[in-house]
Write a protein that holds these residues in place. Structure first.
Motif: not given
Length: 430
Positions: A262-275
């Motif tokens: 959610k933080k990555f989605l809202t631009g509060a975090v710049a990098m995140n693992p995913g699929s």
């Protein structure tokens, strides 16, 4: 950074501590290690929460094997995800362990120590060249010689990053960090430029991070943990610096994959693992993020990303060693792994399979973009999670990391305490 475990059944992997005295001692197989005889007889094959979605695939797999070897009969049983480790433990103690068993490295370790897992380096060495080096090595147990399961399907996750946030911080959006040194520099710059509004990371370091950073995780004998070495202390010290500068999200100590997503989605975090599933979510819920999404490998200072691996173990006490080994190999051979990989988002562990156009040729879709990125990194990937590292140990490490980040303990003291706690738990495993 933590790559969430996204394999089919491994989402609920728990450490299994078998009552070893009930199973026999290490090296006491009780069965034959000779797999060179005629492939015949009745065997049982146990999978881990796969029947609901893949029954036609496994029915076909069993039928094809029985057709290839007319003197065989395979009874397929599937266990639910919940309580799988306990089920294996109970079967091992009661002498009812199936002939061929779907396992993860942490589940095979106590079975190998109890003498219940067939050593494939002795019984099936001829198949060794068919598999990726890192995948084959993932079912070796520290302090023991041998390999105790065929590698089956693999998984890993690329990193997503927000190109727009990189650009705003004065960073090159087309050159994301690849090593921890680059990551730390970029994260501090991101925090400075955004005045602490944007963190680059949202997860505290896990044992996989210590491995990717180059710390020694265990001694070679498998009798003690070692991630409190100079490299380990250096990594945690850097994370403390990030935490103080708000380059690591303030809520990282209690983060979950959902909260970081959610933080990555809202631009509060710049990098995140995913699929690939996340890409579709970005497209629907955050079109601007989707337009600016970057895909890169996991951060590593060793040159090898982390992978998760499933395996197929042969019960050393099977009455039909040749049939059990032949079937375990059949399930995990290149042809059948490719077939399975095209039904679900996993990757084959067989050498050369990741060069197949399915894993290498772009077709313009998001799913393929992620699949190609992951497949490329898997060719030289390593399973950094020690096979003897239990969920209790993960909790002990996380608790000590939190104390270091909060300034309650020095990074050195925190890791010393974590190693001591993990060593105690290791001794309890027997």
């Amino acid at each position: 950074m933590r790559t969430p475990r996204r394999t089919l059944a491994a989402a609920v992997v728990a450490a299994v501590v078998l009552p070893l005295s009930a199973c026999g001692s290490s090296g006491d197989s009780g069965g034959s290690t000779d797999a060179s005889g005629k492939v015949e007889g009745d065997i049982t094959f146990q999978t881990w929460n796969l029947r609901a979605n893949f029954k036609p695939y496994f029915d076909g797999l069993v039928a094809d094997f029985e057709k290839k070897y007319p003197g065989t009969h395979v009874r397929w049983i599937d266990q639910p995800a919940e309580g799988y480790a306990d089920k294996i433990s109970a079967d091992a103690a009661g002498g009812t362990l199936p002939d061929v068993v779907n396992v993860s490295p942490d589940l095979v370790a106590p079975l190998a120590k109890a003498g219940l897992a067939l050593d494939l380096d002795k019984a099936a060495a001829k198949y060794r060249p068919e598999y990726l080096d890192g995948a084959w090595a993932s079912h070796r147990i520290p302090g023991m010689t041998g390999t105790y399961a065929f590698p089956w399907y693999l998984n890993t996750g690329p990193l997503f990053y927000n190109k727009s946030l990189f650009r705003e911080a004065g960073l090159n959006p087309d050159q994301p960090p690849r090593t921890y040194a680059e990551l730390f520099d970029d994260a501090l710059q991101m925090a400075r430029q955004s005045k602490g509004r944007v963190a680059t990371l949202a997860n505290v370091p896990t044992v996989e991070d210590f491995g990717r950073y180059g710390a020694e995780l265990m001694n070679r004998q498998g009798t003690a943990f070692a991630f409190n070495d100079a490299k380990g202390v250096e990594l945690l010290t850097k994370y403390k610096e990030l935490y103080d500068a708000k380059a690591l999200d303030p809520q990282a100590l209690t983060a979950t994959p959902e909260s970081t997503g959610k933080k990555f989605l809202t631009g509060a975090v710049a990098m995140n693992p995913g699929s690939a599933l996340d890409l579709d979510n970005f497209k629907k819920q955050a079109p601007n993020l989707y337009k600016n999404i970057g895909i890169t490998d996991q951060i590593t200072s060793t040159g090898h990303v982390n992978m998760y691996v499933m395996g197929v173990m042969v019960n050393s006490r099977t009455k039909h060693t040749a049939a059990a080994v032949a079937f375990a190999h059949y399930v995990t051979d290149a042809q059948n792994q490719m077939s399975f990989a095209k039904k679900v988002a996993i990757f084959p562990s067989t050498a050369g399979s990741l060069d197949d156009p399915y894993f290498a040729k772009e077709d313009g879709t998001d799913e393929t973009r992620v699949r190609i990125a992951a497949a490329k990194s898997l060719k030289s990937a390593v399973n950094y999670t020690p096979v003897l590292f239990s969920d209790q140990m993960k909790t002990a490490l996380r608790n000590e990391v939190a104390k270091a980040l909060q300034g309650k303990e020095s990074p050195k003291a925190a890791l010393d305490n974590a190693v001591s706690a993990c060593d105690r738990l290791l001794q309890q495993q027997g």
